[in-house]
Design a protein around this motif. Structure first.
Motif, PDB file in Angstrom:
ATOM      1  N   GLY A  57       0.778  -1.228   0.000  1.00  0.00           N
ATOM      2  CA  GLY A  57       0.000   0.000   0.000  1.00  0.00           C
ATOM      3  C   GLY A  57       0.808   1.276   0.000  1.00  0.00           C
ATOM      4  N   ASP A  58       0.139   2.379  -0.387  1.00  0.00           N
ATOM      5  CA  ASP A  58       0.750   3.701  -0.494  1.00  0.00           C
ATOM      6  C   ASP A  58       2.011   3.664  -1.351  1.00  0.00           C
ATOM      7  OD1 ASP A  58      -1.316   4.650   0.982  1.00  0.00           O
ATOM      8  OD2 ASP A  58      -0.155   5.184   2.754  1.00  0.00           O
ATOM      9  N   PHE A  59       1.891   2.964  -2.456  1.00  0.00           N
ATOM     10  CA  PHE A  59       2.977   2.891  -3.428  1.00  0.00           C
ATOM     11  C   PHE A  59       3.249   4.269  -4.021  1.00  0.00           C
ATOM     12  CE2 PHE A  59       3.994   1.459  -7.993  1.00  0.00           C
ATOM     13  CZ  PHE A  59       5.365   1.468  -7.756  1.00  0.00           C
ATOM     14  N   PHE A  60       2.169   5.038  -4.259  1.00  0.00           N
ATOM     15  CA  PHE A  60       2.318   6.383  -4.822  1.00  0.00           C
ATOM     16  C   PHE A  60       1.286   7.311  -4.213  1.00  0.00           C
ATOM     17  CE2 PHE A  60      -0.343   3.894  -7.773  1.00  0.00           C
ATOM     18  CZ  PHE A  60      -1.475   4.686  -7.884  1.00  0.00           C
ATOM     19  N   THR A  83      10.708 -12.640 -10.802  1.00  0.00           N
ATOM     20  CA  THR A  83      10.016 -12.136  -9.616  1.00  0.00           C
ATOM     21  C   THR A  83       8.575 -11.757  -9.933  1.00  0.00           C
ATOM     22  OG1 THR A  83      12.105 -11.235  -8.786  1.00  0.00           O
ATOM     23  CG2 THR A  83      10.082 -10.410  -7.767  1.00  0.00           C
ATOM     24  N   GLU A  84       7.657 -12.176  -9.063  1.00  0.00           N
ATOM     25  CA  GLU A  84       6.267 -11.735  -9.142  1.00  0.00           C
ATOM     26  C   GLU A  84       6.093 -10.545  -8.194  1.00  0.00           C
ATOM     27  OE1 GLU A  84       3.899 -13.219 -11.253  1.00  0.00           O
ATOM     28  OE2 GLU A  84       5.710 -14.239 -11.979  1.00  0.00           O
ATOM     29  N   VAL A  85       5.487  -9.478  -8.695  1.00  0.00           N
ATOM     30  CA  VAL A  85       5.279  -8.257  -7.922  1.00  0.00           C
ATOM     31  C   VAL A  85       3.819  -8.225  -7.446  1.00  0.00           C
ATOM     32  CG1 VAL A  85       5.384  -5.736  -7.930  1.00  0.00           C
ATOM     33  CG2 VAL A  85       7.011  -7.071  -9.313  1.00  0.00           C
ATOM     34  N   VAL A  86       3.639  -8.069  -6.138  1.00  0.00           N
ATOM     35  CA  VAL A  86       2.300  -8.052  -5.548  1.00  0.00           C
ATOM     36  C   VAL A  86       2.093  -6.697  -4.882  1.00  0.00           C
ATOM     37  CG1 VAL A  86       0.761  -9.100  -3.858  1.00  0.00           C
ATOM     38  CG2 VAL A  86       2.341 -10.545  -5.172  1.00  0.00           C
ATOM     39  N   ILE A  87       1.028  -5.972  -5.287  1.00  0.00           N
ATOM     40  CA  ILE A  87       0.763  -4.628  -4.771  1.00  0.00           C
ATOM     41  C   ILE A  87      -0.664  -4.559  -4.257  1.00  0.00           C
ATOM     42  CG2 ILE A  87       0.730  -2.160  -5.289  1.00  0.00           C
ATOM     43  CD1 ILE A  87       2.547  -2.710  -7.687  1.00  0.00           C
ATOM     44  N   ILE A  88      -0.840  -3.934  -3.107  1.00  0.00           N
ATOM     45  CA  ILE A  88      -2.181  -3.655  -2.601  1.00  0.00           C
ATOM     46  C   ILE A  88      -2.350  -2.143  -2.498  1.00  0.00           C
ATOM     47  CG2 ILE A  88      -1.486  -3.791  -0.173  1.00  0.00           C
ATOM     48  CD1 ILE A  88      -4.231  -5.012   0.418  1.00  0.00           C
ATOM     49  N   PRO A  89      -3.504  -1.595  -2.919  1.00  0.00           N
ATOM     50  CA  PRO A  89      -3.731  -0.154  -2.749  1.00  0.00           C
ATOM     51  C   PRO A  89      -3.810   0.220  -1.271  1.00  0.00           C
ATOM     52  CG  PRO A  89      -5.261  -1.100  -4.354  1.00  0.00           C
ATOM     53  CD  PRO A  89      -4.591  -2.244  -3.655  1.00  0.00           C
ATOM     54  N   GLY A  90      -3.460   1.473  -0.965  1.00  0.00           N
ATOM     55  CA  GLY A  90      -3.548   1.983   0.399  1.00  0.00           C
ATOM     56  C   GLY A  90      -4.447   3.209   0.444  1.00  0.00           C
ATOM     57  N   ILE A 157       0.462 -16.035   2.553  1.00  0.00           N
ATOM     58  CA  ILE A 157       0.854 -14.660   2.874  1.00  0.00           C
ATOM     59  C   ILE A 157      -0.382 -13.768   2.806  1.00  0.00           C
ATOM     60  CG2 ILE A 157       2.243 -12.680   2.149  1.00  0.00           C
ATOM     61  CD1 ILE A 157       4.265 -14.658   0.976  1.00  0.00           C
ATOM     62  N   LEU A 158      -0.561 -12.952   3.828  1.00  0.00           N
ATOM     63  CA  LEU A 158      -1.615 -11.941   3.838  1.00  0.00           C
ATOM     64  C   LEU A 158      -0.983 -10.569   3.636  1.00  0.00           C
ATOM     65  CD1 LEU A 158      -4.493 -10.818   4.427  1.00  0.00           C
ATOM     66  CD2 LEU A 158      -3.886 -10.870   6.862  1.00  0.00           C
ATOM     67  N   VAL A 159      -1.500  -9.803   2.692  1.00  0.00           N
ATOM     68  CA  VAL A 159      -1.024  -8.438   2.442  1.00  0.00           C
ATOM     69  C   VAL A 159      -2.113  -7.481   2.931  1.00  0.00           C
ATOM     70  CG1 VAL A 159      -0.092  -6.836   0.741  1.00  0.00           C
ATOM     71  CG2 VAL A 159       0.203  -9.296   0.423  1.00  0.00           C
ATOM     72  N   PHE A 160      -1.733  -6.546   3.803  1.00  0.00           N
ATOM     73  CA  PHE A 160      -2.735  -5.736   4.491  1.00  0.00           C
ATOM     74  C   PHE A 160      -2.190  -4.335   4.757  1.00  0.00           C
ATOM     75  CE2 PHE A 160      -4.505  -4.686   8.870  1.00  0.00           C
ATOM     76  CZ  PHE A 160      -5.666  -4.132   8.381  1.00  0.00           C
ATOM     77  N   HIS A 161      -2.991  -3.320   4.421  1.00  0.00           N
ATOM     78  CA  HIS A 161      -2.623  -1.928   4.682  1.00  0.00           C
ATOM     79  C   HIS A 161      -3.541  -1.390   5.766  1.00  0.00           C
ATOM     80  CE1 HIS A 161      -0.593   1.833   3.506  1.00  0.00           C
ATOM     81  NE2 HIS A 161      -1.747   2.432   3.782  1.00  0.00           N
ATOM     82  N   GLY A 162      -3.004  -1.230   6.971  1.00  0.00           N
ATOM     83  CA  GLY A 162      -3.826  -0.756   8.077  1.00  0.00           C
ATOM     84  C   GLY A 162      -3.060  -0.736   9.375  1.00  0.00           C
ATOM     85  N   THR A 163      -3.764  -0.441  10.466  1.00  0.00           N
ATOM     86  CA  THR A 163      -3.141  -0.342  11.786  1.00  0.00           C
ATOM     87  C   THR A 163      -3.480  -1.565  12.626  1.00  0.00           C
ATOM     88  OG1 THR A 163      -5.036   0.955  12.557  1.00  0.00           O
ATOM     89  CG2 THR A 163      -3.119   2.173  11.805  1.00  0.00           C
ATOM     90  N   VAL A 164      -2.514  -2.017  13.399  1.00  0.00           N
ATOM     91  CA  VAL A 164      -2.668  -3.199  14.236  1.00  0.00           C
ATOM     92  C   VAL A 164      -2.394  -2.831  15.689  1.00  0.00           C
ATOM     93  CG1 VAL A 164      -1.831  -5.545  14.682  1.00  0.00           C
ATOM     94  CG2 VAL A 164      -1.995  -4.717  12.335  1.00  0.00           C
ATOM     95  N   ASN A 165      -3.250  -3.328  16.574  1.00  0.00           N
ATOM     96  CA  ASN A 165      -3.102  -3.123  18.018  1.00  0.00           C
ATOM     97  C   ASN A 165      -3.073  -1.648  18.404  1.00  0.00           C
ATOM     98  OD1 ASN A 165      -3.074  -5.859  18.400  1.00  0.00           O
ATOM     99  ND2 ASN A 165      -0.880  -6.015  18.825  1.00  0.00           N
TER     100      ASN A 165
END
Length: 290
Positions: A57-60, A83-90, A157-165
Motif C-alpha cells: 500500500g501507499d505505493f504512490f 520475480t512476481e510483484v504483488v501490490i495492494i492499494p492503500g 501470505i496476507l497483504v494488508f494496509h492498516g493499523t494493528v493493536n
C-alpha cells in the motif's frame, strides 16, 4: 518447493509533494530520492532472484503522481523476469476508476490485489496471497477471510494496509488486533501504513510492518528500510519464517534541541551548531530561547 523468498516494502509514496520543505527544488530532490529508493529495491530483487516483491500500500501519491513516474516503475517491474510483484492499494493510492492501477498497462508479473474475496495463487512458488481491506471495510474482509481454509501444503501470505493493536478509532485506518490476524493461520503477514518498523510474532505466524523505506519527514527519525526473508519448509515438514530488516534510506531526519542562551544573532547560532557539512542529514532545530 521447500521455500519462497520475498522482499516486503510499503509506503514509498512516489511523487509525494514534500510541500513542508517550502522549496520546489528541494522537493524535487526528495521525490527523486523516492524513485531511487524503489530502483534500489528492484535491483536487489533482480540480482538476488527474489521470488516475490510485495508492496503493502501507499505505493504512490494518487493526488499528484505523474504518469511518467509510474511508467518508469512499470518498466522496472517488467525487467524482473524471475520475480512476481504483488501490490495492494492503500489510503494514499486508493483504487478509483481512473487510478493508474486501472488505466496503466502493467506487465504480466505485476498483480494488483483489488478483490479481498479472491486468493492469488502463484503456482510456480506454491504460494497463496490473501488481502484484506483493499476495498471496503476491513471488518467485512476479516470475516470473509476467516471462512477461507488455509492449506498447510502451501505458503500463505496476507497483504494488508492498516493499523494493528491501536485504539479502534476512525482516525486509525483499517484498524484490527494482532490476535485476529494470528487467528487467520497465515505464515507471513505483510503490513503497510505505519511508517515505522513493527513486528509481531507467535509460534506459527510472523507479522511485520516494514515502515517507509525512505523517511518522509521529521516525524520519521532513525533508520528506514525494507524486509527481506524466506518462508521455509523444514525437514520435519513444518514451516518457519526468516525475515530481516534491511537498512536502505539515503536520507536521515534528526530533531535536535539547541540551547542558544547568550546568542545574539543567527550567525552565532549557526556557529554553535558545528555540524560537518558532509553529513547527509536534514535537521530541524528547535531553538529554546531563555
Amino acid at each position: 518447493m521447500k521455500q519462497v523468498s520475498f522482499i516486503h516494502t510499503a509506503d514509498i509514496h512516489l511523487d509525494a509533494p514534500f510541500s513542508s520543505l517550502g522549496d520546489k527544488e528541494k522537493a524535487d530532490i526528495r521525490r527523486q530520492e523516492l524513485e531511487n529508493c524503489l530502483k534500489n529495491i528492484i535491483d536487489r530483487a533482480r540480482i538476488q532472484n527474489i521470488n516475490l516483491l510485495i508492496i503493502s500500500g501507499d505505493f504512490f501519491e494518487e493526488s499528484c503522481v505523474r504518469g511518467s513516474t509510474l511508467i518508469g516503475a512499470r518498466n522496472l517491474f517488467s525487467e524482473l523476469y524471475e520475480t512476481e510483484v504483488v501490490i495492494i492499494p492503500g489510503n494514499h493510492d486508493p483504487l478509483k476508476e481512473n487510478s493508474y492501477y486501472n488505466t496503466l498497462s502493467w506487465s504480466d508479473n505485476v498483480h494488483i490485489l483489488t478483490d479481498s474475496n479472491r486468493v492469488l495463487f502463484l503456482e510456480k512458488f506454491n504460494t497463496c496471497i490473501f488481502n484484506m481491506g483493499a476495498v471496503g471495510r476491513v471488518v467485512d474482509d476479516y470475516s470473509s477471510l476467516k471462512e477461507k481454509s488455509v492449506s498447510e501444503n502451501t505458503f500463505n501470505i496476507l497483504v494488508f494496509h492498516g493499523t494493528v493493536n491501536m485504539p479502534f478509532e476512525e482516525s486509525n485506518y483499517n484498524a484490527i488486533g494482532s490476535k485476529e490476524i494470528f487467528d487467520l493461520g497465515m505464515d507471513y503477514v505483510a503490513l503497510g501504513h505505519m511508517h515505522n518498523y513493527i513486528r509481531y510474532q507467535n509460534e506459527k505466524c510472523t507479522v511485520i510492518n516494514p515502515g517507509s523505506p525512505e523517511p518522509m519527514g521529521f516525524d520519521e527519525e532513525g533508520v528506514h528500510g525494507f524486509v527481506q526473508g524466506n518462508i521455509v519448509v523444514t525437514d520435519k515438514n513444518t514451516k518457519f519464517v526468516e525475515a530481516n530488516f534491511v537498512p536502505l534510506n539515503g536520507r536521515k531526519y534528526h530533531n535536535i534541541e539547541l540551547d542558544v542562551t547568550g546568542c545574539k544573532s543567527n550567525e552565532e547560532i549557526i556557529q554553535k551548531l558545528s555540524i560537518d557539512d558532509n553529513i547527509d542529514f536534514l535537521i530541524r532545530i528547535y531553538i529554546a530561547l531563555h
